[in-house]
Design a protein around this motif. Sequence first.
Motif, PDB file in Angstrom:
ATOM      1  N   GLY A   1       0.801  -1.213   0.000  1.00  7.69           N
ATOM      2  CA  GLY A   1       0.000   0.000   0.000  1.00  7.69           C
ATOM      3  C   GLY A   1       0.835   1.263   0.000  1.00  7.69           C
ATOM      4  O   GLY A   1       0.333   2.339  -0.274  1.00  7.69           O
ATOM      5  N   PHE A   2       2.136   1.135   0.318  1.00  9.25           N
ATOM      6  CA  PHE A   2       3.047   2.266   0.367  1.00  9.25           C
ATOM      7  C   PHE A   2       2.557   3.323   1.354  1.00  9.25           C
ATOM      8  O   PHE A   2       2.903   4.475   1.250  1.00  9.25           O
ATOM      9  N   ALA A   3       1.691   2.947   2.292  1.00  7.59           N
ATOM     10  CA  ALA A   3       1.278   3.902   3.311  1.00  7.59           C
ATOM     11  C   ALA A   3       2.394   4.049   4.332  1.00  7.59           C
ATOM     12  O   ALA A   3       3.193   3.152   4.554  1.00  7.59           O
ATOM     13  N   SER A   4       2.475   5.198   4.957  1.00 11.65           N
ATOM     14  CA  SER A   4       3.570   5.481   5.871  1.00 11.65           C
ATOM     15  C   SER A   4       3.252   4.952   7.259  1.00 11.65           C
ATOM     16  O   SER A   4       2.591   5.600   8.057  1.00 11.65           O
ATOM     17  N   ARG A   5       3.712   3.735   7.564  1.00 14.02           N
ATOM     18  CA  ARG A   5       3.439   3.154   8.874  1.00 14.02           C
ATOM     19  C   ARG A   5       4.364   3.733   9.935  1.00 14.02           C
ATOM     20  O   ARG A   5       3.958   4.005  11.041  1.00 14.02           O
ATOM     21  N   ASN A   6       5.634   3.907   9.587  1.00 17.48           N
ATOM     22  CA  ASN A   6       6.595   4.475  10.512  1.00 17.48           C
ATOM     23  C   ASN A   6       7.803   4.940   9.705  1.00 17.48           C
ATOM     24  O   ASN A   6       7.898   4.709   8.499  1.00 17.48           O
ATOM     25  N   GLU A   7       8.719   5.605  10.390  1.00 13.91           N
ATOM     26  CA  GLU A   7       9.855   6.204   9.685  1.00 13.91           C
ATOM     27  C   GLU A   7      10.725   5.157   9.016  1.00 13.91           C
ATOM     28  O   GLU A   7      11.179   5.341   7.879  1.00 13.91           O
ATOM     29  N   ARG A   8      10.944   4.037   9.692  1.00 19.50           N
ATOM     30  CA  ARG A   8      11.786   2.986   9.112  1.00 19.50           C
ATOM     31  C   ARG A   8      11.152   2.424   7.849  1.00 19.50           C
ATOM     32  O   ARG A   8      11.824   2.214   6.835  1.00 19.50           O
ATOM     33  N   TRP A   9       9.857   2.176   7.906  1.00 18.71           N
ATOM     34  CA  TRP A   9       9.168   1.636   6.745  1.00 18.71           C
ATOM     35  C   TRP A   9       9.205   2.626   5.581  1.00 18.71           C
ATOM     36  O   TRP A   9       9.484   2.253   4.445  1.00 18.71           O
TER      37      TRP A   9
END
Length: 215
Positions: free
Chosen positions: A116-124
């Motif tokens: 989904g390329f959604a921003s889960r966290n900074e590392r992801w």
Amino acid sequence: MAPADETHTTGQPGLRERKKRQTRVALSQAAIRLCVLHGWDAVTVDQIAAEADVSVRTFRNYFTGKADAIAASHVERMLLIADDLLARPAGEPLWDSLLHAVLGRFAAPDTSGPDGFASRNERWSEGVRLMLAEPALAGEMVKANAAAQQGLAEAVARRTGTDAESDVYPKLVAAVVAAGSAVAVEHSLRADQPVPLGAVLAQVFEQLAAGLPVP
């Protein structure tokens, strides 16, 4: 009765085709997940196949390598957007329908995972940025984008009563949707502060529907 692996008269794929599509999606998502978390160079085809619980031979039946597998998610998502567009109410304005379809596939809660390329966290987010910048992926993404736009153009043509081959309009709409979605993803990933992808997509499509007026 039609065999299970044939496409039925309704246009819906048969059981065999659905299973093949599911395998493609599983392999593509596994490739994205591993490359984002561990880095491009650290991931092998063997690991991707194991992550998707299939053999390396099965992987090779679908893809030529990591880049091909990752790019396949873009095609799959755009084809689902095309399906969703055709399922929207007939009287709904085209750009409203497109926004709903795109949001449903890029920003829905169940797409916050690897594809989904959604921003889960900074590392992801950083992992996704690095993956998308990988030179080996660039060529495959160009090919995937062409295939994705063709599928979406056909849906736009059906929706608007135009011809996907002879008319410019459906091709132009598909290209604009693809470009606008890519801009939204890039903006969401690179923002200094976390920006929900859905909010950026809504802003992009609002401006597109208005004809991109000068701010």
